[in-house]
Scaffold this motif. Structure first.
Motif, short mmCIF file in Angstrom:
data_model
loop_
_atom_site.label_atom_id
_atom_site.label_comp_id
_atom_site.label_asym_id
_atom_site.label_seq_id
_atom_site.Cartn_x
_atom_site.Cartn_y
_atom_site.Cartn_z
N SER A 63 1.66 -0.44 -13.60
CA SER A 63 1.19 -1.87 -13.19
C SER A 63 2.39 -2.04 -11.83
O SER A 63 3.08 -2.19 -12.91
N ILE A 64 1.84 -2.49 -10.74
CA ILE A 64 3.02 -2.81 -9.78
C ILE A 64 3.01 -4.88 -10.10
O ILE A 64 4.08 -4.95 -9.24
N ASN A 65 2.09 -4.71 -10.33
CA ASN A 65 1.98 -5.94 -10.78
C ASN A 65 3.40 -6.15 -13.03
O ASN A 65 3.67 -7.54 -13.04
N ALA A 124 7.37 -7.59 -4.09
CA ALA A 124 6.54 -7.87 -2.95
C ALA A 124 5.21 -7.29 -3.90
O ALA A 124 3.96 -7.63 -3.56
N ALA A 125 5.59 -6.55 -5.11
CA ALA A 125 5.00 -5.87 -5.51
C ALA A 125 3.81 -5.03 -4.81
O ALA A 125 2.55 -5.34 -5.17
N GLN A 126 4.71 -4.06 -4.45
CA GLN A 126 3.93 -3.51 -2.91
C GLN A 126 4.60 -1.93 -3.32
O GLN A 126 5.61 -1.64 -3.92
N ILE A 127 3.91 -1.34 -2.78
CA ILE A 127 4.41 0.40 -2.47
C ILE A 127 4.67 0.52 -1.40
O ILE A 127 3.94 0.89 -0.36
N PRO A 128 5.56 1.90 -1.08
CA PRO A 128 6.57 2.23 -2.12
C PRO A 128 7.52 1.37 -2.38
O PRO A 128 7.62 0.96 -1.38
N THR A 129 8.60 1.87 -2.79
CA THR A 129 9.60 1.78 -4.01
C THR A 129 10.63 3.06 -3.65
O THR A 129 9.81 4.02 -4.45
N GLY A 141 4.52 4.64 -6.51
CA GLY A 141 3.58 4.41 -5.36
C GLY A 141 2.44 5.65 -5.29
O GLY A 141 3.01 7.03 -5.58
N ARG A 142 0.96 5.23 -5.46
CA ARG A 142 -0.26 5.99 -5.55
C ARG A 142 0.07 7.00 -4.37
O ARG A 142 0.82 6.68 -3.19
N ASN A 143 -0.98 8.15 -4.28
CA ASN A 143 -0.30 9.23 -2.92
C ASN A 143 -1.74 8.50 -2.43
O ASN A 143 -1.51 9.28 -1.63
N THR A 144 -2.82 7.88 -2.32
CA THR A 144 -3.64 7.48 -1.54
C THR A 144 -3.19 6.91 -0.58
O THR A 144 -4.01 6.18 0.80
N SER A 145 -1.61 6.34 -1.03
CA SER A 145 -1.54 4.98 0.20
C SER A 145 -0.64 5.56 1.02
O SER A 145 0.18 6.32 0.90
N ILE A 146 -1.15 5.13 2.34
CA ILE A 146 -1.05 5.51 3.66
C ILE A 146 0.84 5.60 3.38
O ILE A 146 1.97 6.29 4.16
N ASN A 147 1.39 4.36 2.40
CA ASN A 147 2.89 3.93 2.87
C ASN A 147 3.35 4.94 2.41
O ASN A 147 4.72 5.03 2.55
N VAL A 148 2.60 5.15 1.03
CA VAL A 148 3.68 6.08 0.23
C VAL A 148 3.77 6.79 0.86
O VAL A 148 4.09 7.68 0.75
N ARG A 191 12.87 -0.84 -0.01
CA ARG A 191 11.43 -1.06 -0.05
C ARG A 191 11.02 -1.10 1.49
O ARG A 191 11.83 -1.01 2.47
N GLN A 192 9.69 -0.90 1.60
CA GLN A 192 9.22 -1.42 3.62
C GLN A 192 9.32 0.86 4.28
O GLN A 192 9.98 1.34 3.95
N SER A 193 7.80 1.13 4.41
CA SER A 193 7.86 2.52 3.88
C SER A 193 8.84 3.43 5.80
O SER A 193 9.28 4.09 5.53
N ASN A 194 8.08 2.33 6.31
CA ASN A 194 8.97 2.60 7.32
C ASN A 194 11.09 2.86 8.00
O ASN A 194 10.96 3.97 8.15
N1 LIG Z 1 4.99 -3.03 4.71
C1 LIG Z 1 4.79 -2.18 3.56
C2 LIG Z 1 3.28 -2.40 3.41
C3 LIG Z 1 3.81 -2.29 2.17
C4 LIG Z 1 1.96 -1.94 1.44
O1 LIG Z 1 1.09 -2.84 1.56
N2 LIG Z 1 1.38 -1.15 0.42
C5 LIG Z 1 0.15 -1.42 0.07
C6 LIG Z 1 -0.90 -0.13 -0.29
S1 LIG Z 1 -0.78 0.95 1.28
C7 LIG Z 1 0.02 -2.09 -2.06
O2 LIG Z 1 1.35 -2.00 -2.20
N3 LIG Z 1 -0.81 -2.53 -1.67
C8 LIG Z 1 -1.25 -2.31 -3.29
C9 LIG Z 1 -1.48 -1.78 -3.55
O3 LIG Z 1 -2.12 -0.13 -3.59
O4 LIG Z 1 -2.21 -1.97 -5.27
C10 LIG Z 1 5.34 -1.50 3.60
O5 LIG Z 1 5.25 -0.20 4.92
O6 LIG Z 1 6.01 -0.20 2.89
#
Ligand SMILES: N[C@@H](CCC(=O)N[C@@H](CS)C(=O)NCC(=O)O)C(=O)O
Length: 209
Positions: A38-40, A50-55, A6-13, A64-67
């Motif tokens: 690519s996350i896709n 779900a193609a979301q970050i972080p993992t 996952g990229r460093n600007t994401s709150i969840n990462v 998965r799921q940040s918390n």
């Molecule tokens: N509930 C999930 C939400 C994860 C989520 O929404 N991640 C966003 C980034 S903060 C994401 O994957 N967005 C797609 C992207 O950044 O390309 C968690 O807490 O990890």
């Protein structure tokens, strides 16, 4: 082998990487700056459908799921003292992690996306301002809670500070001077304490984007 995706600007990462930093754990970081892969991709979707970050891949445990990642790391590496062992400290840490993911983020997300990730001409300021008011109310709950304690779980920094700390870093840096802001003396004092932590400085105190 431990890998964070996952990229460093994401709150969840940021929640996950700050936790790894606090625990002093080694890890490889894939897509750190959002430019690799690519996350896709099919490969990433196998890890995170779900193609979301972080993992995180912690020696074969894929999470998965940040918390949940923050909790998992705090529980799995107890020598880092991030998981309170007594009540009510444990319950308070859990409570504010839940608060960040629900009440807090449901108003912060539209404000963050509206002000930071939406072109000025497309911003719905009425909607943004309404959510800023709700954020002020939500962060007042945390400010008041912190009146008699240095950290969320009590005297010691814990996993409970991590999701809320990432959210407050965003909240305090919003370009929202057009709104009236509450004082927040306790929230600011707590935020200043977090800001002295090397892992918070390194992984969370980044410009909003
Ligand atoms: N509930 C999930 C939400 C994860 C989520 O929404 N991640 C966003 C980034 S903060 C994401 O994957 N967005 C797609 C992207 O950044 O390309 C968690 O807490 O990890």
């Amino acid at each position: 082998m431990r890998i964070l995706y996952g990229r460093n600007t994401s709150i969840n990462v940021q929640k996950a990487v700050w936790t790894l930093g606090e625990l002093g754990l080694d890890f490889d970081w894939i897509d750190k700056d959002g430019t690799v892969g690519s996350i896709n991709s099919a490969d990433y979707r196998e890890l995170n459908p779900a193609a979301q970050i972080p993992t995180i891949d912690d020696n074969g445990i894929i999470l998965r799921q940040s918390n949940a990642i923050v909790r998992y790391l705090a529980h799995t590496y107890p020598e880092g003292n991030l998981c309170p062992t007594e009540q009510p400290s444990y319950a308070e840490a859990e409570r504010w992690m839940e608060w960040q993911a629900t009440d807090c983020w449901s108003c912060m997300r539209p404000v963050f996306w509206g002000l930071i990730r939406t072109k000025p001409e497309d911003q719905n300021m009425a909607e943004i301002n309404k959510n800023i008011e709700t954020c002020h109310k939500e962060f007042t709950f945390l400010n008041d809670f912190l009146a008699d304690r240095p950290y969320i779980a009590g005297d010691q920094f814990s996993m409970g500070d991590i999701p809320a700390g990432c959210a407050v870093q965003r909240y305090f840096n919003l370009p929202a001077e057009h709104m009236q802001w509450p004082d927040f003396p306790h929230l600011k004092a707590w935020f200043n304490r977090l800001s002295e932590r090397p892992a918070f400085k390194q992984y969370v105190m980044l410009p909003l984007e």
